[in-house]
Scaffold this motif. Sequence first.
Motif, mmCIF file in Angstrom:
data_model
loop_
_atom_site.group_PDB
_atom_site.id
_atom_site.type_symbol
_atom_site.label_atom_id
_atom_site.label_comp_id
_atom_site.label_asym_id
_atom_site.label_seq_id
_atom_site.Cartn_x
_atom_site.Cartn_y
_atom_site.Cartn_z
ATOM 1 N N LEU A 1 -4.255 4.504 -6.693
ATOM 2 C CA LEU A 1 -5.505 4.359 -5.766
ATOM 3 C C LEU A 1 -5.340 2.989 -4.802
ATOM 4 O O LEU A 1 -5.070 1.973 -5.318
ATOM 5 C CB LEU A 1 -6.946 4.105 -6.550
ATOM 6 N N GLN A 2 -5.645 3.357 -3.620
ATOM 7 C CA GLN A 2 -5.574 2.005 -2.599
ATOM 8 C C GLN A 2 -6.928 2.206 -1.876
ATOM 9 O O GLN A 2 -7.094 3.167 -1.129
ATOM 10 C CB GLN A 2 -4.315 2.072 -1.578
ATOM 11 N N LEU A 3 -7.429 0.906 -1.956
ATOM 12 C CA LEU A 3 -8.769 1.112 -1.271
ATOM 13 C C LEU A 3 -8.855 0.299 -0.021
ATOM 14 O O LEU A 3 -8.534 -0.817 -0.031
ATOM 15 C CB LEU A 3 -9.926 0.532 -2.504
ATOM 16 N N GLY A 4 -9.386 1.115 1.076
ATOM 17 C CA GLY A 4 -9.633 0.457 2.143
ATOM 18 C C GLY A 4 -11.011 0.499 2.985
ATOM 19 O O GLY A 4 -12.021 1.056 2.429
ATOM 20 N N THR A 5 -11.089 0.067 4.323
ATOM 21 C CA THR A 5 -12.247 0.223 4.844
ATOM 22 C C THR A 5 -11.970 0.386 6.387
ATOM 23 O O THR A 5 -10.787 0.115 6.896
ATOM 24 C CB THR A 5 -13.369 -1.042 4.658
ATOM 25 N N GLY A 6 -13.051 0.636 7.090
ATOM 26 C CA GLY A 6 -12.802 0.750 8.587
ATOM 27 C C GLY A 6 -13.053 -0.619 9.194
ATOM 28 O O GLY A 6 -13.866 -1.522 8.675
ATOM 29 N N PHE A 7 -12.916 -0.947 10.267
ATOM 30 C CA PHE A 7 -12.830 -2.213 10.970
ATOM 31 C C PHE A 7 -12.604 -2.075 12.663
ATOM 32 O O PHE A 7 -11.552 -1.771 13.036
ATOM 33 C CB PHE A 7 -11.561 -2.960 10.718
ATOM 34 N N GLY A 8 -13.696 -2.040 13.296
ATOM 35 C CA GLY A 8 -13.702 -1.805 14.679
ATOM 36 C C GLY A 8 -14.738 -2.510 15.579
ATOM 37 O O GLY A 8 -14.667 -2.013 16.709
ATOM 38 N N GLN A 9 -15.468 -3.122 15.016
ATOM 39 C CA GLN A 9 -16.559 -4.059 16.009
ATOM 40 C C GLN A 9 -16.217 -5.535 16.016
ATOM 41 O O GLN A 9 -16.541 -6.089 17.117
ATOM 42 C CB GLN A 9 -17.874 -3.628 15.199
ATOM 43 N N PRO B 1 8.248 15.668 8.326
ATOM 44 C CA PRO B 1 8.836 14.820 7.509
ATOM 45 C C PRO B 1 8.213 13.517 8.205
ATOM 46 O O PRO B 1 7.961 13.193 9.100
ATOM 47 C CB PRO B 1 10.556 14.897 7.774
ATOM 48 N N GLY B 2 8.187 12.334 6.965
ATOM 49 C CA GLY B 2 7.763 10.957 7.159
ATOM 50 C C GLY B 2 6.242 10.835 7.344
ATOM 51 O O GLY B 2 5.858 9.774 7.395
ATOM 52 N N ILE B 3 5.520 11.753 6.780
ATOM 53 C CA ILE B 3 3.923 11.280 6.502
ATOM 54 C C ILE B 3 3.631 10.907 5.219
ATOM 55 O O ILE B 3 4.367 11.478 4.150
ATOM 56 C CB ILE B 3 3.393 12.814 6.633
ATOM 57 N N ASP B 4 3.033 9.894 5.124
ATOM 58 C CA ASP B 4 2.938 8.880 3.801
ATOM 59 C C ASP B 4 1.663 9.372 3.252
ATOM 60 O O ASP B 4 1.492 9.484 1.911
ATOM 61 C CB ASP B 4 3.033 7.606 4.068
ATOM 62 N N VAL C 1 1.075 -1.294 0.116
ATOM 63 C CA VAL C 1 0.109 0.188 0.075
ATOM 64 C C VAL C 1 0.861 1.298 -0.208
ATOM 65 O O VAL C 1 0.783 1.961 -0.625
ATOM 66 C CB VAL C 1 -0.942 -0.059 1.403
ATOM 67 N N LYS C 2 1.855 1.161 0.668
ATOM 68 C CA LYS C 2 2.963 2.508 0.827
ATOM 69 C C LYS C 2 3.477 2.516 -0.541
ATOM 70 O O LYS C 2 3.637 3.738 -0.995
ATOM 71 C CB LYS C 2 3.892 2.317 2.124
ATOM 72 N N GLN C 3 4.170 1.370 -1.160
ATOM 73 C CA GLN C 3 4.496 1.539 -2.144
ATOM 74 C C GLN C 3 3.799 1.972 -3.531
ATOM 75 O O GLN C 3 4.077 2.836 -4.240
ATOM 76 C CB GLN C 3 5.176 0.018 -2.802
ATOM 77 N N ASN C 4 2.663 1.394 -3.402
ATOM 78 C CA ASN C 4 1.753 1.832 -4.455
ATOM 79 C C ASN C 4 1.023 3.331 -4.328
ATOM 80 O O ASN C 4 0.736 4.027 -5.450
ATOM 81 C CB ASN C 4 0.352 0.935 -4.613
ATOM 82 N N LEU C 5 0.742 3.752 -3.077
ATOM 83 C CA LEU C 5 0.718 5.249 -3.093
ATOM 84 C C LEU C 5 1.594 6.137 -3.244
ATOM 85 O O LEU C 5 1.422 7.410 -3.996
ATOM 86 C CB LEU C 5 0.554 5.525 -1.446
ATOM 87 N N ARG C 6 2.770 5.653 -3.127
ATOM 88 C CA ARG C 6 3.962 6.675 -3.639
ATOM 89 C C ARG C 6 4.138 6.763 -5.214
ATOM 90 O O ARG C 6 4.522 7.507 -5.717
ATOM 91 C CB ARG C 6 5.267 5.962 -3.134
#
Length: 255
Positions: free
Chosen positions: A15-23, A167-170, A6-11
């Motif tokens: 597009l990198q598709l995700g979702t929330g996960f908390g329940q 510095p360091g924010i992706d 994901v980090k490589q592809n964003l760079r």
Amino acid sequence: MRPNLVKQNLRAGKLQLGTGFGQFRSPEIPKMLAAAGFQWAFLDTEHGGFDLESVQDICRVSVMAGLCPIVRVADLQYSLVTRALDCGAQGIIFPRVESPELLELAVSWTKFPPMGVRGYGLTAVQVDYEPLSFTEIISHMNANTMVVLQIETRRALEARKELLAVPGIDAVMIGPADLSISLGVPGEFQHPKMVEAMEAVRDTCLELGIAPGTQTRSLALAKFWKDRGMLFLGCSNDSGMLYERAVELVSQISQ
């Protein structure tokens, strides 16, 4: 050890598709999300009910399934950040950030020296039992750990250039719920004030080589922001997807 795709592809501007996960505290969920085609999910320890053991189980299964696990910590505290990473998170989301100085300190917690101040406590479990040196492990972790900043208040919006210069924010994941409240239009996610604010954040991100993104609550909003250049794009969450699909099935069967 596995690379953070994901980090490589964003760079690379993809597009990198995700979702929330908390329940749902089930390690089966990341397998489903990966099989569905999601590239990342954020484990929500800010608003969700996950304890550290659940975070560890879900992170490890996620990595094996090919889903990038990113933990949204409850607060900017060293122990919350480093323990999430030690549990296998491939990235950290920092919520409610308004201070560049605090953000710079928080980013340093995600990296081992000389890039940061993260303490070393990794064992064979965290490196897939590969026979690697400290130097190799540190280099890999520093290169592959993602740092995601949330902009979700008017103050953060106004200070975005200073925040994003740290510095360091992706990537950035705009928090539309809190931002809409802060801008005086709670829940009006396509209000002109919201669209203007989010486009301003997107433009600043692109100027500085940072992937712009947001979390969305519907397919329509996800498409809206995909068309407007958001790359780190989240849509819905674990409970929302189950509930919406259940409602759709019952509604259609009952007709």
